[in-house]
Design a protein around this motif. Sequence first.
Motif, PDB file in Angstrom:
ATOM      1  N   ALA A  59     -29.800  57.732  35.016  1.00 32.53           N
ATOM      2  CA  ALA A  59     -28.692  58.607  34.648  1.00 32.53           C
ATOM      3  C   ALA A  59     -28.130  59.369  35.850  1.00 32.53           C
ATOM      4  CB  ALA A  59     -29.132  59.602  33.574  1.00 32.53           C
ATOM      5  N   LEU A  60     -29.005  59.834  36.764  1.00 34.15           N
ATOM      6  CA  LEU A  60     -28.521  60.655  37.868  1.00 34.15           C
ATOM      7  C   LEU A  60     -27.593  59.884  38.808  1.00 34.15           C
ATOM      8  CD1 LEU A  60     -28.913  63.615  38.628  1.00 34.15           C
ATOM      9  CD2 LEU A  60     -30.669  62.919  40.241  1.00 34.15           C
ATOM     10  N   PRO A  61     -27.972  58.668  39.288  1.00 33.99           N
ATOM     11  CA  PRO A  61     -27.011  57.937  40.106  1.00 33.99           C
ATOM     12  C   PRO A  61     -25.763  57.521  39.337  1.00 33.99           C
ATOM     13  CG  PRO A  61     -28.969  56.606  39.699  1.00 33.99           C
ATOM     14  CD  PRO A  61     -29.273  57.987  39.235  1.00 33.99           C
ATOM     15  N   LEU A  62     -25.897  57.297  38.015  1.00 36.34           N
ATOM     16  CA  LEU A  62     -24.711  56.948  37.240  1.00 36.34           C
ATOM     17  C   LEU A  62     -23.772  58.139  37.083  1.00 36.34           C
ATOM     18  CD1 LEU A  62     -26.174  54.570  34.496  1.00 36.34           C
ATOM     19  CD2 LEU A  62     -24.593  53.986  36.353  1.00 36.34           C
ATOM     20  N   VAL A  63     -24.315  59.357  37.080  1.00 36.67           N
ATOM     21  CA  VAL A  63     -23.450  60.534  37.120  1.00 36.67           C
ATOM     22  C   VAL A  63     -22.589  60.503  38.377  1.00 36.67           C
ATOM     23  CG1 VAL A  63     -23.404  63.047  37.360  1.00 36.67           C
ATOM     24  CG2 VAL A  63     -24.938  61.997  35.712  1.00 36.67           C
ATOM     25  N   ALA A  64     -23.239  60.211  39.509  1.00 32.69           N
ATOM     26  CA  ALA A  64     -22.509  60.166  40.778  1.00 32.69           C
ATOM     27  C   ALA A  64     -21.499  59.026  40.800  1.00 32.69           C
ATOM     28  CB  ALA A  64     -23.494  60.022  41.938  1.00 32.69           C
ATOM     29  N   PRO A 185     -35.753  53.566  30.875  1.00 31.73           N
ATOM     30  CA  PRO A 185     -34.491  53.060  31.417  1.00 31.73           C
ATOM     31  C   PRO A 185     -33.555  52.522  30.340  1.00 31.73           C
ATOM     32  CG  PRO A 185     -36.346  52.286  32.725  1.00 31.73           C
ATOM     33  CD  PRO A 185     -36.919  52.915  31.494  1.00 31.73           C
ATOM     34  N   GLY A 186     -34.115  51.812  29.339  1.00 36.34           N
ATOM     35  CA  GLY A 186     -33.268  51.317  28.267  1.00 36.34           C
ATOM     36  C   GLY A 186     -32.631  52.458  27.498  1.00 36.34           C
ATOM     37  N   ALA A 187     -33.455  53.474  27.185  1.00 42.58           N
ATOM     38  CA  ALA A 187     -32.914  54.642  26.496  1.00 42.58           C
ATOM     39  C   ALA A 187     -31.907  55.369  27.373  1.00 42.58           C
ATOM     40  CB  ALA A 187     -34.055  55.583  26.105  1.00 42.58           C
ATOM     41  N   GLY A 188     -32.205  55.445  28.676  1.00 47.11           N
ATOM     42  CA  GLY A 188     -31.273  56.095  29.589  1.00 47.11           C
ATOM     43  C   GLY A 188     -29.935  55.384  29.636  1.00 47.11           C
ATOM     44  N   GLY A 189     -29.970  54.045  29.739  1.00 48.04           N
ATOM     45  CA  GLY A 189     -28.723  53.291  29.763  1.00 48.04           C
ATOM     46  C   GLY A 189     -27.930  53.462  28.485  1.00 48.04           C
ATOM     47  N   LEU A 190     -28.621  53.438  27.336  1.00 44.87           N
ATOM     48  CA  LEU A 190     -27.919  53.608  26.064  1.00 44.87           C
ATOM     49  C   LEU A 190     -27.384  55.029  25.912  1.00 44.87           C
ATOM     50  CD1 LEU A 190     -30.325  51.616  23.713  1.00 44.87           C
ATOM     51  CD2 LEU A 190     -28.066  50.923  24.531  1.00 44.87           C
ATOM     52  N   LEU A 191     -28.172  56.019  26.352  1.00 46.22           N
ATOM     53  CA  LEU A 191     -27.690  57.407  26.277  1.00 46.22           C
ATOM     54  C   LEU A 191     -26.460  57.613  27.152  1.00 46.22           C
ATOM     55  CD1 LEU A 191     -31.057  59.402  26.325  1.00 46.22           C
ATOM     56  CD2 LEU A 191     -29.411  59.294  24.454  1.00 46.22           C
ATOM     57  N   VAL A 192     -26.438  56.960  28.316  1.00 48.80           N
ATOM     58  CA  VAL A 192     -25.268  57.070  29.190  1.00 48.80           C
ATOM     59  C   VAL A 192     -24.042  56.499  28.488  1.00 48.80           C
ATOM     60  CG1 VAL A 192     -24.224  56.213  31.313  1.00 48.80           C
ATOM     61  CG2 VAL A 192     -26.544  57.130  31.350  1.00 48.80           C
ATOM     62  N   GLN A 193     -24.213  55.365  27.819  1.00 49.38           N
ATOM     63  CA  GLN A 193     -23.079  54.753  27.140  1.00 49.38           C
ATOM     64  C   GLN A 193     -22.622  55.566  25.934  1.00 49.38           C
ATOM     65  OE1 GLN A 193     -24.397  50.129  27.853  1.00 49.38           O
ATOM     66  NE2 GLN A 193     -22.781  50.530  26.434  1.00 49.38           N
ATOM     67  N   LEU A 194     -23.577  56.201  25.229  1.00 46.18           N
ATOM     68  CA  LEU A 194     -23.231  56.947  24.024  1.00 46.18           C
ATOM     69  C   LEU A 194     -22.767  58.367  24.311  1.00 46.18           C
ATOM     70  CD1 LEU A 194     -26.181  55.835  21.698  1.00 46.18           C
ATOM     71  CD2 LEU A 194     -23.794  55.085  21.571  1.00 46.18           C
ATOM     72  N   LEU A 195     -23.400  59.020  25.298  1.00 45.04           N
ATOM     73  CA  LEU A 195     -23.168  60.452  25.503  1.00 45.04           C
ATOM     74  C   LEU A 195     -22.504  60.794  26.826  1.00 45.04           C
ATOM     75  CD1 LEU A 195     -26.679  61.757  24.314  1.00 45.04           C
ATOM     76  CD2 LEU A 195     -24.574  61.573  22.958  1.00 45.04           C
ATOM     77  N   TYR A 270     -25.557  47.927  43.398  1.00 42.81           N
ATOM     78  CA  TYR A 270     -25.524  46.461  43.551  1.00 42.81           C
ATOM     79  C   TYR A 270     -25.441  45.768  42.194  1.00 42.81           C
ATOM     80  CZ  TYR A 270     -27.671  41.826  44.450  1.00 42.81           C
ATOM     81  OH  TYR A 270     -27.957  40.490  44.499  1.00 42.81           O
ATOM     82  N   ALA A 271     -26.244  46.225  41.242  1.00 42.53           N
ATOM     83  CA  ALA A 271     -26.278  45.571  39.931  1.00 42.53           C
ATOM     84  C   ALA A 271     -24.992  45.790  39.149  1.00 42.53           C
ATOM     85  CB  ALA A 271     -27.476  46.081  39.133  1.00 42.53           C
ATOM     86  N   THR A 272     -24.405  46.979  39.269  1.00 43.73           N
ATOM     87  CA  THR A 272     -23.214  47.271  38.473  1.00 43.73           C
ATOM     88  C   THR A 272     -21.926  46.773  39.113  1.00 43.73           C
ATOM     89  OG1 THR A 272     -23.136  49.492  39.467  1.00 43.73           O
ATOM     90  CG2 THR A 272     -24.246  49.271  37.340  1.00 43.73           C
ATOM     91  N   THR A 273     -21.855  46.755  40.446  1.00 38.67           N
ATOM     92  CA  THR A 273     -20.605  46.359  41.101  1.00 38.67           C
ATOM     93  C   THR A 273     -20.579  44.890  41.498  1.00 38.67           C
ATOM     94  OG1 THR A 273     -21.435  47.103  43.251  1.00 38.67           O
ATOM     95  CG2 THR A 273     -20.182  48.696  41.932  1.00 38.67           C
ATOM     96  N   GLU A 274     -21.642  44.406  42.161  1.00 36.59           N
ATOM     97  CA  GLU A 274     -21.626  43.021  42.638  1.00 36.59           C
ATOM     98  C   GLU A 274     -22.108  42.025  41.585  1.00 36.59           C
ATOM     99  OE1 GLU A 274     -23.061  41.991  46.421  1.00 36.59           O
ATOM    100  OE2 GLU A 274     -22.005  43.594  47.476  1.00 36.59           O
ATOM    101  N   LEU A 275     -23.054  42.439  40.741  1.00 35.11           N
ATOM    102  CA  LEU A 275     -23.574  41.524  39.725  1.00 35.11           C
ATOM    103  C   LEU A 275     -22.930  41.727  38.365  1.00 35.11           C
ATOM    104  CD1 LEU A 275     -27.395  41.537  40.613  1.00 35.11           C
ATOM    105  CD2 LEU A 275     -25.600  39.980  41.407  1.00 35.11           C
ATOM    106  N   GLY A 276     -22.201  42.832  38.191  1.00 38.12           N
ATOM    107  CA  GLY A 276     -21.450  43.050  36.963  1.00 38.12           C
ATOM    108  C   GLY A 276     -22.258  43.480  35.760  1.00 38.12           C
ATOM    109  N   LEU A 277     -23.444  44.058  35.949  1.00 45.22           N
ATOM    110  CA  LEU A 277     -24.248  44.513  34.824  1.00 45.22           C
ATOM    111  C   LEU A 277     -23.702  45.824  34.274  1.00 45.22           C
ATOM    112  CD1 LEU A 277     -26.224  42.347  35.952  1.00 45.22           C
ATOM    113  CD2 LEU A 277     -28.085  43.916  35.353  1.00 45.22           C
ATOM    114  N   SER A 278     -23.716  45.963  32.958  1.00 44.84           N
ATOM    115  CA  SER A 278     -23.349  47.225  32.328  1.00 44.84           C
ATOM    116  C   SER A 278     -24.527  48.197  32.417  1.00 44.84           C
ATOM    117  CB  SER A 278     -22.996  46.999  30.857  1.00 44.84           C
ATOM    118  OG  SER A 278     -24.143  46.586  30.134  1.00 44.84           O
ATOM    119  N   PRO A 279     -24.285  49.509  32.229  1.00 44.18           N
ATOM    120  CA  PRO A 279     -25.412  50.446  32.246  1.00 44.18           C
ATOM    121  C   PRO A 279     -26.499  50.097  31.241  1.00 44.18           C
ATOM    122  CG  PRO A 279     -23.344  51.636  32.395  1.00 44.18           C
ATOM    123  CD  PRO A 279     -22.989  50.201  32.148  1.00 44.18           C
ATOM    124  N   GLY A 280     -26.103  49.639  30.052  1.00 53.14           N
ATOM    125  CA  GLY A 280     -27.102  49.264  29.056  1.00 53.14           C
ATOM    126  C   GLY A 280     -27.937  48.078  29.496  1.00 53.14           C
TER     127      GLY A 280
END
Length: 457
Positions: A59-64, A185-195, A270-280
Amino acid sequence: MKAGAGPAAPEAKGRERAWARGSARITGRVPELLLRRPFRRYWTGQSVSLAGDQISQIALPLVAILALHADAAGIGLLATAQLLPALLFSLPAGAWADRRARRRRAMIATDLARALLIASVPVAYALGALTLPYLYAVAFGVGALTVVFDVCNTVLFVSLIPAERYIEGNSLVNGSGAMASVAGPGAGGLLVQLLTAPLALLADALTYLASACCLARIAPEEPPATAAAKGHFMAGLRWVVRSRVMRATFAASATVQFFSFILQTLLVLYATTELGLSPGALGLVLGAGAVGGLFGAVLTGRLVRRIGVGPAAVAGFVCFTVPLLLVPLAGGPYALVLATLFLAEFGSCVGAMVADISLGSLQTALIPDALRARVNGANRTLTHGTRPLGALAGGALGTAIGLRPTLWIATLGALLAVLWLLPSPVPRIRKLPGEVSSAGPVVPVREDPSAATSAQR
């Protein structure tokens, strides 16, 4: 006697015996340490807090990244801000903790302070006052408080667990961390998407409060405080330098920490920009990798009994670093990318857990009580202190040469860590110091006999 009491008595006794047999079977499957209330409360608090840390890890790096649009350099600075206190404050924190008789109270205070700092991020976001410098300041504050918590925690750990159960205790604590990592991490990714990412951090703040409550409900007899004397501040570092085993294990840990934190700093980007993974999806990858950590925690005790604590530590380092090569190799169809990262995370977490439990137990058995917090402070300075350097290097290299080339440097460099252990006594250590081997002679741990006493002068 009441009417009917005679015939009913055998049935009641039969039910009691069946219940007792069922309870015995359940109790037999529960580790003995968890049957002890003080350790169970300590373990519960650690488990909940580690679950919150896993949420913040994503969550913290995703905030940034998502809320403040940080680039590779910005993510590197954020990681550095959280890790730099280990380099700056570990030695003085260890010296301070060894002079205190009530380290548990300090741990409770740091839990409460960390909860307030983490909770301030969503508050600042709601008020429109959240900035990268503010996020850096929060990360630095949390990192500094974590240093104090951790150096005190090593002393509290040995207050709750007898020496012959260090492997079991470390396996339980690390295993609960792995279990938390499965869901965190799974809960964190889902919480980021929901909240949104800032609000997801509230979950971490609550876990610090839970940890403080658990610590408040135990009162173990802690080792006595050490009187300050000449050389008190540097005694832990001097003891480490004089110990062949500690020198090798700290050097290996420092090397792998430096290169792995280059990778960890850039992994989310790397995972979100170059590989295209969503936060979840990223959260699920990290959570699936944590299953490997749980497997490693269960495996370590058996592995140590079969091949010895030293060889298990060496095997852990190899298993930790080799799967990381799959991270820069990831590419192609989306399903293949996910499968590759799953394998990398799973295998690496197995090795990391085996190495952490084996080396942690060996170090705990070797360190004298009077030096425990100071040696842990030296450990954090020499090993954790390389983390911010790795984060800075990751941010700088990621900006200069790109993410994937930097990840190749990180993974290949991490492989070199095991070279510190191979010529040392570690591969020949079968049992923890003080244990009695039923299988034959124990390889002694040959150290400078004056190391412990001279380090305390």
